[in-house]
Enzyme design. Structure first.
Site, short mmCIF file in Angstrom:
data_model
loop_
_atom_site.label_atom_id
_atom_site.label_comp_id
_atom_site.label_asym_id
_atom_site.label_seq_id
_atom_site.Cartn_x
_atom_site.Cartn_y
_atom_site.Cartn_z
N PHE A 149 42.73 43.52 36.04
CA PHE A 149 42.24 42.52 35.08
C PHE A 149 43.30 42.12 34.07
CE2 PHE A 149 41.56 46.32 32.45
CZ PHE A 149 41.95 45.86 31.21
N LYS A 173 42.45 39.15 46.29
CA LYS A 173 41.18 39.65 45.72
C LYS A 173 41.49 39.99 44.26
CE LYS A 173 38.98 42.72 44.48
NZ LYS A 173 38.52 42.79 43.05
N GLU A 176 37.46 41.20 39.32
CA GLU A 176 36.18 40.50 39.12
C GLU A 176 35.88 40.27 37.64
OE1 GLU A 176 36.87 43.52 40.12
OE2 GLU A 176 35.13 44.85 40.22
N SER A 226 44.69 50.89 38.66
CA SER A 226 44.75 52.26 38.14
C SER A 226 45.19 53.24 39.24
CB SER A 226 43.38 52.65 37.59
OG SER A 226 42.43 52.55 38.62
N CYS A 281 50.41 47.72 31.59
CA CYS A 281 50.90 48.93 32.26
C CYS A 281 52.27 49.32 31.70
CB CYS A 281 51.02 48.71 33.75
SG CYS A 281 52.27 47.51 34.16
N GLU A 382 46.07 57.93 30.56
CA GLU A 382 46.26 56.53 30.16
C GLU A 382 45.02 56.05 29.41
OE1 GLU A 382 46.17 53.51 33.30
OE2 GLU A 382 47.82 52.48 32.31
P1 NAD Z 1 41.31 49.05 38.55
O1 NAD Z 1 42.02 50.07 39.36
O2 NAD Z 1 39.97 49.39 38.00
O3 NAD Z 1 41.08 47.72 39.42
C1 NAD Z 1 42.13 47.12 40.14
C2 NAD Z 1 41.56 46.41 41.35
O4 NAD Z 1 40.93 47.38 42.19
C3 NAD Z 1 40.50 45.36 41.02
O5 NAD Z 1 40.71 44.24 41.83
C4 NAD Z 1 39.19 46.06 41.32
O6 NAD Z 1 38.20 45.18 41.78
C5 NAD Z 1 39.57 47.03 42.43
N1 NAD Z 1 38.76 48.26 42.39
C6 NAD Z 1 38.26 48.87 41.28
N2 NAD Z 1 37.57 49.98 41.63
C7 NAD Z 1 37.66 50.09 42.97
C8 NAD Z 1 37.18 51.05 43.91
N3 NAD Z 1 36.47 52.10 43.53
N4 NAD Z 1 37.46 50.86 45.20
C9 NAD Z 1 38.19 49.81 45.60
N5 NAD Z 1 38.67 48.86 44.75
C10 NAD Z 1 38.42 49.00 43.45
O7 NAD Z 1 42.31 48.58 37.39
P2 NAD Z 1 42.01 47.61 36.17
O8 NAD Z 1 41.14 48.32 35.20
O9 NAD Z 1 41.60 46.27 36.66
O10 NAD Z 1 43.48 47.47 35.57
C11 NAD Z 1 44.04 48.38 34.68
C12 NAD Z 1 44.93 49.38 35.41
O11 NAD Z 1 45.93 48.72 36.14
C13 NAD Z 1 45.67 50.30 34.45
O12 NAD Z 1 45.65 51.61 34.97
C14 NAD Z 1 47.08 49.75 34.45
O13 NAD Z 1 48.09 50.68 34.12
C15 NAD Z 1 47.20 49.31 35.86
N6 NAD Z 1 48.26 48.33 36.01
C16 NAD Z 1 49.42 48.75 36.60
C17 NAD Z 1 50.47 47.87 36.73
C18 NAD Z 1 51.74 48.32 37.37
O14 NAD Z 1 52.56 47.48 37.65
N7 NAD Z 1 51.96 49.60 37.63
C19 NAD Z 1 50.36 46.56 36.26
C20 NAD Z 1 49.16 46.15 35.68
C21 NAD Z 1 48.12 47.06 35.56
#
Ligand code: NAD
Length: 497
Positions: A149, A173, A176, A226, A281, A382
């Site tokens: 997000f 994808k 959401e 994450s 991140c 985090e």
């Molecule tokens: P998230 O892991 O909750 O979601 C990321 C994606 O995975 C979304 O599209 C979501 O729909 C999907 N998703 C969520 N839960 C899922 C599940 N149980 N099974 C399958 N798919 C699932 O992350 P977020 O809250 O949207 O974003 C924040 C996180 O992203 C933080 O941990 C941040 O550090 C990380 N991030 C990392 C980088 C990097 O380059 N390393 C860059 C940006 C964000």
């Protein structure tokens, strides 16, 4: 209420599923939109369309693909106000920060405009007598991106401009929580001349993600999010024989050496810890105060953290916007409670912030902890909010060990005037992206972005040459054009005499 649908085969299509997600405006706390969540059937259908589009798209000369990228770049620039506003409305970050993140995505499009040059292979004449050999990089097929997000434009743009410029077709994808920007980018790509089916957006949650992982026609998956989900994506992509890069979470340290330009370090920390409300991140969420600099550092930081101007992202005077959802706000606030329980000193407390006229918005003020130690959960985990922890250590070596022992290794920075310390730090630190007197060392589009340790599962980072390599497979051709005498059958390994 506006319903955000999928974009497949060059048009908006309603999905088959009745499942919908809520999209909020974090500044007001109101649910303003809903988003269709795809079923497995929706995802599989979009892959069929992308697979058909691949046949022609992959054969298009790379210069023609580059020209579409040039046009796309122009359209992003022309529509940048609208795209920026979409980011602010659904994510909450402040306007100029949102614009900056769009520009960082645009830079990947600019990089992808050079695709004819980037795809050039290698050639060796006469590797054997009258035998030549060359290598070339070819697209993989249908590839997918799953994004978080916190950067609704930039992170998808780390992926798809390069993937499609290389000749692949793409299923995105997006998160959401803030999906509108991706749909608008898909429309702009179509306006730029991209053939239908080359770039598709499927909105959804875990069901859509699992459908991506299981679909045999998706050849590669790029993920950013994450760490627990990144690991899940990595394992299941590999299990289903896909190429995968899965970028995860982070806990980034900024080391403040006693000899540094302290004003520079404090200003760097303020932007890096509280910018985008810490939902980056590459946010610097730990300041490591070395030697006797701790008291002065905390004193200067606390004054600035207390003065932080928190407000809606569309208000041009706001320095920090709200968090993305109420649940996330509660999670971040509970980490602040935890820090107090764990015995860290809460110097600035941003909890319970209420803004006049925006009482239901998802706001928290900047929080600052002092005397945090490595055993506390607020240090290890985090938080992804505007919470900065100061850890005090005696020496540079102690600071480096702290960082190297941490499970995450995304970004890190050091402020010092000592070239020897800076160079040793860059060389020895176990982190993928390093800053020296630079607070957030995000590599430019023509370099590659990626952390180490549990911040990245897989072998390649995003964009730059790593991106080209990830989205192509290498083919090496060895050829001979015999004239006259034909050779006899050979039953031994051919070697050079
Ligand atoms: P998230 O892991 O909750 O979601 C990321 C994606 O995975 C979304 O599209 C979501 O729909 C999907 N998703 C969520 N839960 C899922 C599940 N149980 N099974 C399958 N798919 C699932 O992350 P977020 O809250 O949207 O974003 C924040 C996180 O992203 C933080 O941990 C941040 O550090 C990380 N991030 C990392 C980088 C990097 O380059 N390393 C860059 C940006 C964000």
């Amino acid at each position: 209420m506006k319903l955000i649908e999928h974009f497949v085969g060059g048009k908006i299509i309603p999905g088959s599923s009745e499942k919908k997600g809520k999209v909020f405006n974090p500044a007001t706390g109101d649910q303003e939109k809903e988003v269709r969540l795809a079923s497995k059937a929706d995802l599989d259908q979009s892959v069929e369309i992308a697979k058909k589009a691949f046949d022609e798209w992959s054969l298009k000369p790379s210069l023609q693909r580059a020209r579409i990228m040039f046009k796309f770049k122009e359209l992003i620039e022309k529509n940048s106000d609208e795209l920026t506003q979409l980011i602010v409305e659904e994510h909450g970050k402040v306007y100029e920060d949102a614009r900056g993140s769009l520009t960082r995505g645009l830079e990947v499009v600019e990089f992808a405009c050079g695709i004819p040059h980037l795809l050039k292979g290698e050639f060796s004449e006469n590797v054997g007598t009258n035998v030549d050999s060359w290598s070339m990089r070819q697209p993989l097929g249908v590839v997918a991106g799953i994004t978080p997000f916190n950067f609704p434009a930039m992170v998808p743009m780390w992926m798809f401009p390069i993937a499609i410029a290389c000749g692949n077709t793409f299923i995105l994808k997006p998160s959401e929580k803030d999906p509108s920007c991706s749909i608008r980018l898909a429309e702009l790509l179509k306006d730029a001349g991209l053939p239908d089916g080359v770039f598709n957006v499927i909105n959804g949650d875990k069901e859509a993600v699992d459908a991506i992982l299981e679909n045999k026609d998706i050849k590669a998956v790029s993920f950013v999010g994450s760490t627990p989900i990144a690991k899940y994506i990595y394992e299941n992509s590999a299990k289903n024989e896909k190429r995968v890069q899965a970028l995860g979470g982070a806990k980034n340290h900024l080391v403040v050496m006693p000899d540094c330009d302290l004003d520079g370090a404090v200003n760097g920390l303020m932007g890096a810890a509280y910018g985008s409300a810490g939902e980056r991140c590459m946010a610097q969420s730990v300041a490591v105060a070395v030697g006797d600099i701790g008291d002065e550092l905390v004193s200067r930081l606390s004054k600035k953290a207390e003065a932080l101007k928190v407000g809606p992202g569309m208000d041009k005077t706001s320095e920090m916007g709200p968090l993305v959802t109420k649940e996330h706000l509660e999670k971040v606030a509970s980490y602040v409670d935890l820090g107090v329980e764990e015995g860290a000193k809460l110097v600035v407390d941003g909890r319970g912030l209420k803004l006049q006229g925006y009482e239901n918005g998802f706001y928290i003020g900047g929080c600052l902890f002092d005397h945090v130690n490595k055993d506390m959960r607020i240090y290890k985990e985090e938080i992804f909010g505007p919470v900065l922890s100061v850890v005090r250590v005696k020496t540079f070596e102690e600071a480096a060990k702290l960082i190297n022992d941490h499970e995450y290794g995304n970004g890190v920075s050091i402020y010092t005037r000592d070239g020897d310390v800076g160079r040793t730090f860059a060389s020895k630190i176990q982190v993928g992206m390093v800053g020296i007197n630079v607070p957030i060392p995000v590599p430019m589009a023509f370099h590659s972005f990626g952390g180490w340790k549990r911040s990245l599962f897989g072998d390649s980072g995003m964009h730059g040459l790593e991106g080209i390599k990830f989205y192509t497979k290498l083919k090496t051709v060895t050829s001979r054009w015999p004239s006259g005498v034909r050779s006899n059958a050979e039953f031994i390994m051919p070697t050079m005499k």
